[in-house]
Design an enzyme around this catalytic site. Structure first.
Site, short mmCIF file in Angstrom:
data_model
loop_
_atom_site.label_atom_id
_atom_site.label_comp_id
_atom_site.label_asym_id
_atom_site.label_seq_id
_atom_site.Cartn_x
_atom_site.Cartn_y
_atom_site.Cartn_z
N HIS A 1 -2.14 -5.85 1.33
CA HIS A 1 -3.42 -6.48 1.01
C HIS A 1 -3.19 -7.89 0.52
O HIS A 1 -2.17 -8.19 -0.13
CB HIS A 1 -4.15 -5.69 -0.09
CG HIS A 1 -5.34 -6.40 -0.66
ND1 HIS A 1 -6.59 -6.34 -0.07
CD2 HIS A 1 -5.47 -7.20 -1.75
CE1 HIS A 1 -7.43 -7.08 -0.78
NE2 HIS A 1 -6.79 -7.60 -1.80
N PHE B 1 -15.96 3.11 7.18
CA PHE B 1 -14.56 3.41 6.87
C PHE B 1 -14.29 3.52 5.37
O PHE B 1 -13.16 3.83 4.97
CB PHE B 1 -13.66 2.31 7.47
CG PHE B 1 -13.93 0.93 6.93
CD1 PHE B 1 -13.41 0.51 5.71
CD2 PHE B 1 -14.70 0.04 7.67
CE1 PHE B 1 -13.66 -0.76 5.23
CE2 PHE B 1 -14.95 -1.24 7.20
CZ PHE B 1 -14.42 -1.64 5.96
N ARG C 1 1.82 -7.30 8.79
CA ARG C 1 1.03 -6.14 9.20
C ARG C 1 1.43 -5.62 10.57
O ARG C 1 1.33 -4.43 10.84
CB ARG C 1 -0.46 -6.50 9.17
CG ARG C 1 -1.02 -6.54 7.74
CD ARG C 1 -2.43 -7.05 7.71
NE ARG C 1 -3.01 -6.97 6.37
CZ ARG C 1 -3.98 -7.77 5.95
NH1 ARG C 1 -4.46 -8.72 6.75
NH2 ARG C 1 -4.46 -7.64 4.73
N LYS D 1 0.82 -1.21 0.00
CA LYS D 1 0.00 0.00 0.00
C LYS D 1 0.86 1.27 0.00
O LYS D 1 2.06 1.22 0.27
CB LYS D 1 -0.97 -0.05 1.19
CG LYS D 1 -1.95 -1.23 1.06
CD LYS D 1 -2.99 -1.27 2.16
CE LYS D 1 -3.95 -2.43 1.96
NZ LYS D 1 -5.01 -2.49 3.00
N ASN E 1 -3.00 -0.70 7.16
CA ASN E 1 -2.43 -2.00 7.55
C ASN E 1 -1.36 -2.50 6.57
O ASN E 1 -1.03 -3.68 6.56
CB ASN E 1 -3.54 -3.04 7.73
CG ASN E 1 -4.31 -3.30 6.46
OD1 ASN E 1 -4.05 -2.70 5.41
ND2 ASN E 1 -5.28 -4.19 6.54
#
Length: 209
Positions: free
Chosen positions: A127, A66, A114, A20, A124
Site C-alpha cells: 500500500h 470489494f 506490485r 500486506k 496487490n
C-alpha cells in the site's frame, strides 16, 4: 571550469507504506529495495489489524463491492507499516509500487513492486498513500503519537494541544502547587521529563514489532 553544486534540500515529505499480510515474509528484501531507492524508513511497526480497524483505515472505500473482501484480506494476518521519507516521497513510492491491480502491473509495469509481489486486483502486496492528505491521515492512523509535518496550526493545533499536551501539563502544574519548590521552573522541567507520556517504556518480555 567550475562545477555547479545543487543547493542542499531537506527531504521531509513522508508517506505511509504497508507490506500486506500475504507477503510479510518478504519484508527484508522489500526494505532493502526501499532503502536502495533513496527512502529513509522513519518508523516501522508490525501489527495485526482487526476487521473493524481495517474498515476505519479504508473508510473511503466503504460501500464498494470489494470492501468486505478487502477488510478480510487486510485483517488475515500481521502486516508491516512504515513511514517513508524522501524528496517527493508520495509520488516516488507510488511509481515504485506500480498500478493498484497487480495483473495490470505485470503487463504494463513488470519491474514494479506490485507486479513482482502482487497476486491479483485485490491482493496487490503493498500500500502507498495516494496524496498528501491521505498520507497525513494514514500515518496518524498507524502511528498515533507521531507528529506529521507541517506542524498543525489553528483548530488542528488546538485539538493536538488539548489531546496530547494539556492533560499532562495540568497534572504537572497541580503537583507544582502542592510541592511549592524553591525553583518552580527547574522542578516543572524535571517533572515533565519524568512523566512524559511518550517516553519509551522498557518491556520485560519480547514484543513483536
Amino acid at each position: 571550469m567550475e562545477l555547479s553544486m545543487p543547493p542542499p534540500q531537506i527531504y521531509v515529505e513522508k508517506t505511509l507504506a504497508i507490506i500486506k499480510p500475504d507477503i510479510v515474509d518478504k519484508e527484508e528484501e522489500i526494505q532493502d529495495i526501499i532503502l536502495r531507492s533513496g527512502f529513509t524508513i522513519v518508523q516501522r511497526r508490525k501489527l495485526h489489524l482487526s476487521p473493524e480497524h481495517c474498515s476505519n483505515f479504508y473508510v473511503e472505500q466503504y460501500g464498494k463491492m470489494f470492501f468486505p473482501n478487502l477488510t478480510a484480506y487486510m485483517s488475515s494476518g500481521p502486516l508491516v507499516a512504515m513511514i517513508l521519507a524522501r524528496y517527493n516521497a508520495i509520488s516516488y513510492w507510488k511509481e515504485l509500487l506500480g498500478p493498484s491491480n497487480s495483473l495490470v502491473a505485470k503487463e504494463t509495469h513488470p519491474d514494479s513492486l506490485r507486479a513482482i509481489y502482487g497476486t491479483d486486483e485485490l491482493r496487490n502486496a503493498l500500500h502507498g498513500s495516494n496524496d498528501f492528505a491521505a498520507a497525513e491521515r494514514e500515518i496518524r492512523f498507524m502511528f498515533p503519537a507521531v507528529i506529521v509535518e507541517p506542524i498543525p496550526v489553528g483548530q488542528a493545533a488546538k485539538d493536538y494541544l488539548n489531546l496530547y499536551v494539556t492533560p499532562t501539563l495540568l497534572k504537572g502544574l497541580t503537583e507544582l502547587c502542592k510541592q511549592k519548590p524553591a525553583d518552580p521552573f527547574i522542578w516543572l522541567a524535571d517533572w515533565l521529563l519524568k512523566n512524559n507520556p511518550n517516553k519509551p517504556k522498557l518491556c520485560h518480555h519480547p514484543v513483536a514489532e
